[in-house]
Design a protein around this motif. Structure first.
Motif, mmCIF file in Angstrom:
data_model
loop_
_atom_site.group_PDB
_atom_site.id
_atom_site.type_symbol
_atom_site.label_atom_id
_atom_site.label_comp_id
_atom_site.label_asym_id
_atom_site.label_seq_id
_atom_site.Cartn_x
_atom_site.Cartn_y
_atom_site.Cartn_z
ATOM 1 N N PRO A 130 -33.588 -109.257 -58.373
ATOM 2 C CA PRO A 130 -33.428 -108.838 -59.772
ATOM 3 C C PRO A 130 -31.968 -108.543 -60.080
ATOM 4 C CG PRO A 130 -34.366 -107.070 -58.460
ATOM 5 C CD PRO A 130 -34.337 -108.277 -57.580
ATOM 6 N N VAL A 131 -31.547 -108.834 -61.272
ATOM 7 C CA VAL A 131 -30.159 -108.623 -61.685
ATOM 8 C C VAL A 131 -30.128 -107.590 -62.800
ATOM 9 C CG1 VAL A 131 -28.087 -109.716 -62.601
ATOM 10 C CG2 VAL A 131 -29.627 -111.004 -61.117
ATOM 11 N N PRO A 132 -29.386 -106.507 -62.606
ATOM 12 C CA PRO A 132 -29.283 -105.524 -63.691
ATOM 13 C C PRO A 132 -28.758 -106.180 -64.963
ATOM 14 C CG PRO A 132 -28.356 -104.657 -61.658
ATOM 15 C CD PRO A 132 -28.633 -106.103 -61.412
ATOM 16 N N PRO A 133 -29.250 -105.775 -66.119
ATOM 17 C CA PRO A 133 -28.818 -106.403 -67.376
ATOM 18 C C PRO A 133 -27.307 -106.386 -67.552
ATOM 19 C CG PRO A 133 -30.721 -105.002 -67.748
ATOM 20 C CD PRO A 133 -30.292 -104.750 -66.340
ATOM 21 N N SER A 134 -26.640 -105.359 -67.050
ATOM 22 C CA SER A 134 -25.191 -105.251 -67.237
ATOM 23 C C SER A 134 -24.433 -106.335 -66.497
ATOM 24 C CB SER A 134 -24.700 -103.881 -66.753
ATOM 25 O OG SER A 134 -24.963 -103.720 -65.368
ATOM 26 N N GLN A 135 -25.111 -107.069 -65.600
ATOM 27 C CA GLN A 135 -24.413 -108.098 -64.839
ATOM 28 C C GLN A 135 -24.387 -109.440 -65.575
ATOM 29 O OE1 GLN A 135 -25.450 -108.501 -60.767
ATOM 30 N NE2 GLN A 135 -25.437 -106.322 -60.361
ATOM 31 N N GLY A 136 -24.857 -109.495 -66.778
ATOM 32 C CA GLY A 136 -24.856 -110.753 -67.498
ATOM 33 C C GLY A 136 -26.278 -111.178 -67.795
ATOM 34 N N PRO A 137 -26.451 -112.336 -68.373
ATOM 35 C CA PRO A 137 -27.781 -112.788 -68.760
ATOM 36 C C PRO A 137 -28.713 -112.839 -67.566
ATOM 37 C CG PRO A 137 -26.069 -114.248 -69.623
ATOM 38 C CD PRO A 137 -25.400 -113.324 -68.671
ATOM 39 N N ALA A 138 -29.828 -112.130 -67.633
ATOM 40 C CA ALA A 138 -30.786 -112.154 -66.548
ATOM 41 C C ALA A 138 -31.637 -113.406 -66.663
ATOM 42 C CB ALA A 138 -31.663 -110.913 -66.598
ATOM 43 N N THR A 139 -31.862 -114.038 -65.526
ATOM 44 C CA THR A 139 -32.683 -115.236 -65.481
ATOM 45 C C THR A 139 -33.769 -115.017 -64.445
ATOM 46 O OG1 THR A 139 -30.790 -116.617 -66.030
ATOM 47 C CG2 THR A 139 -32.687 -117.727 -65.049
ATOM 48 N N PRO A 140 -35.013 -115.281 -64.774
ATOM 49 C CA PRO A 140 -36.071 -115.097 -63.783
ATOM 50 C C PRO A 140 -35.757 -115.889 -62.519
ATOM 51 C CG PRO A 140 -37.004 -115.539 -65.947
ATOM 52 C CD PRO A 140 -35.532 -115.761 -66.065
ATOM 53 N N GLY A 141 -35.924 -115.241 -61.381
ATOM 54 C CA GLY A 141 -35.679 -115.936 -60.124
ATOM 55 C C GLY A 141 -34.214 -116.176 -59.843
ATOM 56 N N GLN A 142 -33.345 -115.241 -60.186
ATOM 57 C CA GLN A 142 -31.911 -115.385 -59.974
ATOM 58 C C GLN A 142 -31.598 -115.511 -58.478
ATOM 59 O OE1 GLN A 142 -29.272 -115.040 -62.571
ATOM 60 N NE2 GLN A 142 -28.549 -116.282 -60.881
ATOM 61 N N ASP A 143 -30.758 -116.485 -58.118
ATOM 62 C CA ASP A 143 -30.297 -116.640 -56.736
ATOM 63 C C ASP A 143 -28.900 -116.055 -56.583
ATOM 64 O OD1 ASP A 143 -32.562 -117.966 -56.022
ATOM 65 O OD2 ASP A 143 -31.677 -119.977 -56.071
ATOM 66 N N TYR A 144 -28.628 -115.532 -55.371
ATOM 67 C CA TYR A 144 -27.269 -115.126 -55.006
ATOM 68 C C TYR A 144 -26.782 -116.040 -53.874
ATOM 69 C CZ TYR A 144 -27.049 -110.621 -57.501
ATOM 70 O OH TYR A 144 -26.997 -109.650 -58.467
ATOM 71 N N ALA A 145 -25.509 -116.378 -53.915
ATOM 72 C CA ALA A 145 -24.854 -117.115 -52.830
ATOM 73 C C ALA A 145 -23.427 -116.609 -52.742
ATOM 74 C CB ALA A 145 -24.896 -118.621 -53.084
ATOM 75 N N VAL A 146 -22.700 -117.050 -51.729
ATOM 76 C CA VAL A 146 -21.321 -116.598 -51.525
ATOM 77 C C VAL A 146 -20.413 -117.810 -51.390
ATOM 78 C CG1 VAL A 146 -19.728 -115.375 -49.995
ATOM 79 C CG2 VAL A 146 -21.992 -114.410 -50.460
ATOM 80 N N SER A 147 -19.394 -117.857 -52.233
ATOM 81 C CA SER A 147 -18.377 -118.902 -52.132
ATOM 82 C C SER A 147 -17.114 -118.327 -51.516
ATOM 83 C CB SER A 147 -18.068 -119.484 -53.515
ATOM 84 O OG SER A 147 -17.490 -118.490 -54.353
ATOM 85 N N MET A 148 -16.258 -119.219 -51.047
ATOM 86 C CA MET A 148 -15.014 -118.791 -50.407
ATOM 87 C C MET A 148 -13.821 -119.472 -51.068
ATOM 88 S SD MET A 148 -13.716 -119.190 -46.452
ATOM 89 C CE MET A 148 -13.438 -120.959 -46.625
ATOM 90 N N ALA A 149 -12.883 -118.670 -51.495
ATOM 91 C CA ALA A 149 -11.584 -119.170 -51.944
ATOM 92 C C ALA A 149 -10.585 -118.929 -50.823
ATOM 93 C CB ALA A 149 -11.144 -118.447 -53.214
ATOM 94 N N TRP A 150 -9.807 -119.932 -50.488
ATOM 95 C CA TRP A 150 -8.828 -119.822 -49.391
ATOM 96 C C TRP A 150 -7.663 -120.751 -49.696
ATOM 97 C CZ3 TRP A 150 -9.030 -123.216 -44.546
ATOM 98 C CH2 TRP A 150 -7.977 -122.895 -43.676
ATOM 99 N N THR A 151 -6.464 -120.246 -49.510
ATOM 100 C CA THR A 151 -5.274 -121.051 -49.803
ATOM 101 C C THR A 151 -5.218 -122.319 -48.958
ATOM 102 O OG1 THR A 151 -3.985 -119.708 -48.250
ATOM 103 C CG2 THR A 151 -3.911 -119.069 -50.576
ATOM 104 N N GLY A 152 -5.830 -122.294 -47.778
ATOM 105 C CA GLY A 152 -5.830 -123.475 -46.920
ATOM 106 C C GLY A 152 -6.644 -124.621 -47.465
ATOM 107 N N LEU A 153 -7.432 -124.378 -48.501
ATOM 108 C CA LEU A 153 -8.223 -125.441 -49.115
ATOM 109 C C LEU A 153 -7.499 -126.079 -50.292
ATOM 110 C CD1 LEU A 153 -11.818 -123.899 -48.969
ATOM 111 C CD2 LEU A 153 -10.620 -125.355 -47.313
ATOM 112 N N ARG A 154 -6.218 -125.777 -50.430
ATOM 113 C CA ARG A 154 -5.392 -126.425 -51.431
ATOM 114 C C ARG A 154 -4.333 -127.262 -50.719
ATOM 115 N NH1 ARG A 154 -3.490 -121.342 -55.043
ATOM 116 N NH2 ARG A 154 -2.566 -120.831 -53.037
ATOM 117 N N PRO A 155 -4.035 -128.461 -51.202
ATOM 118 C CA PRO A 155 -2.945 -129.228 -50.587
ATOM 119 C C PRO A 155 -1.644 -128.440 -50.618
ATOM 120 C CG PRO A 155 -4.226 -130.616 -52.065
ATOM 121 C CD PRO A 155 -4.697 -129.207 -52.291
ATOM 122 N N SER A 156 -0.899 -128.515 -49.523
ATOM 123 C CA SER A 156 0.379 -127.804 -49.444
ATOM 124 C C SER A 156 1.383 -128.664 -48.681
ATOM 125 C CB SER A 156 0.193 -126.450 -48.747
ATOM 126 O OG SER A 156 -0.186 -126.632 -47.391
#
Length: 889
Positions: free
Chosen positions: A446-472
């Motif tokens: 369940p997602v508290p209303p303050s977190q944005g539009p609630a959608t039945p069956g909300q999924d959570y996942a984790v993404s990663m931002a890393w400078t090594g994933l940008r060309p340098s």
């Protein structure tokens, strides 16, 4: 799952015991053993050379390469690297491309899934066309040299490992080397040496298990008043440069209590919800599936320091460096010299030092005018975002945004292909997707209303931002540093050194010393009030937490000729300033302070430091935290009402070793060696009693500098909840009882392991080192095979947070699992007086005389002469090979 367990599983264990044993017994002493050894004398024809190239090798097989053009030298370096280390190069490119399974079978599948998800190879290929034309030319010439070695050569002629692996991986074919293969290895270096990613996840996972106060105690603030700061006194951000806004106090007192983790948009529970917790654990399992290729975790760092002419016995600067990385056989580094016979604008190369097999150029070393060393800056360059998903959409503000997807096909030797779908948000790949059987990472919540539009069956996942994933353009930086002639050119080269961000120490023959911090450091704001940026995972649906660019290079710390007359960079805090914000997770400075103290003592009263003194300092084994802990240990009673006088006397006999101990940690059977053994056993038992009852198994205390700082503060806070063992219901132990138990249990442990008489104990008996082959050195490989490729049984001095940093993980045992990967001391007053030593040897071929011929010197702290001028190189040469031009077939 720890990386050690991954290593045992990946092992990379692919061999049937009976088949391998029979094979090895049949080939030892036969021509197969020697057929891959390099030719080091005479002539070899290489197509595409414009002129002759000389390769001179000394008594340790270290090559010095002389040519008349940059492309000829690059081709020769590629050829020589492949002669000595091709299997290592091939393994590295398979790992970094997510193709390990092609080499070792299904044992590599999980590693491949994670690296394909991150896309290291894709980034390397995207990076290549952005590099300077000269860099691309050099990379291609290097690849041509590697391929000249491979041409017409079967796997068994390239390395013995292919013969052994051939019993289970049939019909393996070696592919040509490409420039992207070289660049991809730089991604592995960046991955292992990035900062704070594991702690960000760990804090999030601990937030539902322990109190906010306990988290703050486990991650103590860096005490800017008492702990050393590199902070050059003449560093100032350039006027007019944009600065990063941060509310980070100089010393964090509570580090944003987990009970009040409320994002700035009012979102609650983003860290502590059960679904989020499962997602964080899933990411941890995925990241642990990547083998530690250079080394990883608390303790992986380096020592480097430079002293100016006023403190040097030679009248010119001296520079020392010893990067602390994972030990292995062969070692991480390859020594080499690259020389234009006559330096000019067209051929400016005259450099010697430590390279990576598979990567052209010299990474750490010196040229004819300057020297440089690296230590890990350790900035926070990765962030995790909790993402709210609905199928293949991620919430972004008040709308849903489609995920990007791609399919990756993993070929598996001896098995069917595996296909994965990689999903990414704008922040980066969804790392909680990767490993099978962790689909519950996105369990509906369940997602508290303050977190944005609630959608039945909300999924959570984790993404990663890393400078090594940008060309340098880090590859550009390596070549530019190799030919830099002064500090201005050195700094200009450092601008391109994007990942991993490093502390660069500098010295030159004109008497200057300097420092530069380069790297891509993201600018962002904290997700939670009162905590620094990147301290906790952030809600990915709130755009205000996205990265807002990079810290300008002109705002990064730098120094030239500081008044102090020396610079020490040992992973401690670089600056007290919070602009730019770099990290909160510095090494806690025990090594840095000890080096500073040693320099101060050596120069007291006008004393000067010699090359040998610099090398001696690298072997200093004093434990700087020991006096603090010993004072507390000696102050508590060793018995309680249930203990007999005999039992108390039994423990006191061991405790007495600590009373007159000088806090050094030698491996030998001296009184200091006995005291070091007992002290470290007490330390390991204390960490277990303090922390293991309240943290997950994979987050148990490793005993590095953070834990020293944490325990130091806990000693002054006897009422902390950490002093109570939750596993003893109805009993509150308290500080003194835990300190007593640690001493009692350490005495019992060492009695069982080392004998009843404490005077016979030796730290080296516990603190051993096994140099393991990455593929054929694991526990599941038959012992006869391991004995061919591994080297071990070394008794090691030093330890974690000690200058001689032969580190160990207290949650696993006393064995060394990170160490100085090499040591060097450069004399800018006479480069031929410089010294160096590698952890293993130049060769990657088992049975070759140079496979481990530097290891004994490395263990004992001896360094070898490092000839640089052509006259000195030729005097030291024992073999000479000439590479001559030939026509392309």
């Amino acid at each position: 799952m720890t990386s050690h367990r991954v290593a045992r599983r990946v092992a990379y264990a692919v061999i049937g015991v009976l088949a391998v044993t029979a094979l090895v017994l049949s080939i030892v002493g036969v021509s197969l053993v020697r057929r891959s050894f390099p030719q080091t004398e005479g002539e070899i024809t290489i197509a595409g050379l414009s002129g002759k190239v000389d390769v001179l090798r000394d008594e340790h097989g270290v090559p010095q390469i002389y040519g008349d053009s940059l492309t000829d030298i690059a081709k020769a370096q590629g050829f020589v690297h492949a002669q000595d280390r091709f299997f290592e190069m091939d393994l590295r490119r398979h790992v970094t491309s997510g193709r390990l399974s092609e080499l070792v079978g299904d044992a590599g599948i999980e590693t491949d899934k994670v690296i394909r998800t991150m896309g290291w190879r894709r980034i390397a290929e995207a990076e290549l066309p952005t590099l300077e034309p000269s860099t691309r030319t050099y990379l291609q010439a290097y690849a041509d040299g590697v391929n000249a070695y491979l041409r017409g050569r079967s796997p068994s002629q390239a390395s013995l490992e292919y013969v052994v692996l051939g019993t289970s991986v049939k019909d393996y074919r070696i592919e040509d080397w490409t420039p992207a293969d070289s660049i991809a290895w730089l991604k592995a270096m960046a991955w292992d040496l990035r900062g704070d990613y594991s702690d960000e996840l760990a804090r999030a996972r601990l937030s539902t298990r322990i109190s906010p106060a306990q988290i703050a105690e486990l991650y103590p603030p860096y005490d800017l008043a008492k702990q050393p700061i590199l902070s050059p006194e003449d560093w100032r951000p350039s006027a007019g440069q944009p600065q990063q806004s941060s509310a980070v106090p100089s010393a964090l007192s509570a580090s944003a209590p987990a009970s009040s983790l409320v994002a700035k948009d009012g979102a609650a529970g983003t860290v502590t919800s059960p679904s989020a917790q499962r997602a964080y654990a899933a990411v941890g399992r995925a990241l642990d599936s990547v083998p530690a290729l250079l080394g990883r975790g608390d303790g992986i760092g380096s020592n480097s320091w430079v002293v100016g002419p006023g403190k040097s016995a030679t009248g010119k600067p001296l520079l020392a460096n010893d990067p602390h990385l994972s030990p292995g056989q062969p070692g991480i580094w390859y020594q080499v010299g690259l020389h234009c016979r006559s330096t000019s604008t067209q051929c400016p190369l005259d450099v010697s030092g430590f390279s990576f097999s598979g990567v052209p150029g010299v990474v750490i070393g010196h040229n004819n005018r300057i020297s440089w060393g690296f230590t890990n800056l350790g900035p926070d360059v990765s962030d995790f975002y909790l993402e709210k998903l609905d199928g293949d959409r991620a919430l972004r503000g008040d709308a849903w945004e489609l995920l990007t997807t791609r399919r990756e096909v993993i070929k598996v030797a001896g098995a069917a292909d595996e296909t994965i779908t990689v999903r990414s948000t704008r922040h980066g790949p969804l790392m909680s997707d990767v490993i099978d059987n962790v689909d519950d990472a996105g369990e509906r919540s369940p997602v508290p209303p303050s977190q944005g539009p609630a959608t039945p069956g909300q999924d959570y996942a984790v993404s990663m931002a890393w400078t090594g994933l940008r060309p340098s353009k880090t590859a550009d930086a390596i070549f530019a540093i190799n030919v830099a002639q002064n500090f201005g050119e050195f700094r200009e080269a450092a601008k391109s050194f994007a990942v991993p961000a490093q502390n660069l120490v500098y010295a030159d023959i004109d008497g200057h010393i300097g420092y530069q911090a380069p790297g891509q450091i993201p600018v962002r704001v904290s997700a939670f009030p009162g905590s620094p940026p990147g301290y906790w995972p952030a809600p990915g649906w709130d755009e205000s937490f996205d990265w807002q660019g990079d810290v300008p290079f002109e705002s990064m710390p730098t120094s030239l000729d500081p008044v102090e007359g020396f610079i020490v960079a040992a992973n401690q805090a670089v600056t007290a300033s919070t602009t730019p914000f770099l990290t909160t997770q510095w090494d806690y400075g025990y090594r840095a302070q000890r080096i500073r103290d040693l320099i101060g003592r050596a120069t007291e009263g006008g004393g000067k430091i010699s090359v040998q003194k610099m090398a001696d300092m690298q072997m200093d084994s004093r434990n700087e935290f020991a006096p603090t802990l010993i004072k507390a240990l000696l102050s508590v009673p060793l018995g309680d009402a249930n203990d007999s006088d005999q039992e108390v006397a039994f423990t006191r006999e061991a405790q007495d070793l600590l009373r007159d101990w000088d806090h050094s940690t030698p491996a030998d059977d001296s009184s200091a060696g006995a005291a070091a053994a007992y002290y470290n056993a007490v330390w390991a038992n204390l960490l277990r009693l303090l922390f293991d009852d309240e943290v997950p198994e994979d987050l148990q205390a490793n005993g590095g500098s953070r834990y020293m700082a944490a325990v130091g503060r806990l000693l002054a806070n006897p009422k902390s909840a950490w002093w109570d063992n939750r596993q003893t219901a109805g009993i509150t132990e308290g500080r003194d009882e835990i300190l007593r138990q640690a001493q009692v249990e350490a005495r019992l442990e060492l009695t069982k392991r080392l004998g009843k008489d404490p005077d016979d104990w030796r730290w080296g008996s516990l603190h051993t080192l096994e140099l393991k082959h990455q593929v054929l050195g694991g526990d599941t490989v038959p012992g006869i095979v391991r004995s061919i490729f591994n080297r071990g049984g070394f008794e090691m001095p030093g330890g974690s947070a000690i200058v001689d940093a032969n580190g160990w993980d207290a949650s696993l045992g006393y064995e060394t699992n990170w160490a100085p990967s090499m040591r060097m001391v450069v004399d800018l007053g006479g480069l031929d007086r410089s010294t160096w030593v590698n952890q293993t040897g130049a060769s990657g071929h088992a049975f070759n005389g140079h496979y481990d011929d530097q290891t004994e010197d490395w263990v004992k702290g001896r360094q070898n002469p490092w000839p640089f001028t052509e006259k000195a190189v030729r005097e030291a040469a024992e073999d000479e090979l000439t590479l001559v031009p030939g026509r392309s077939s």
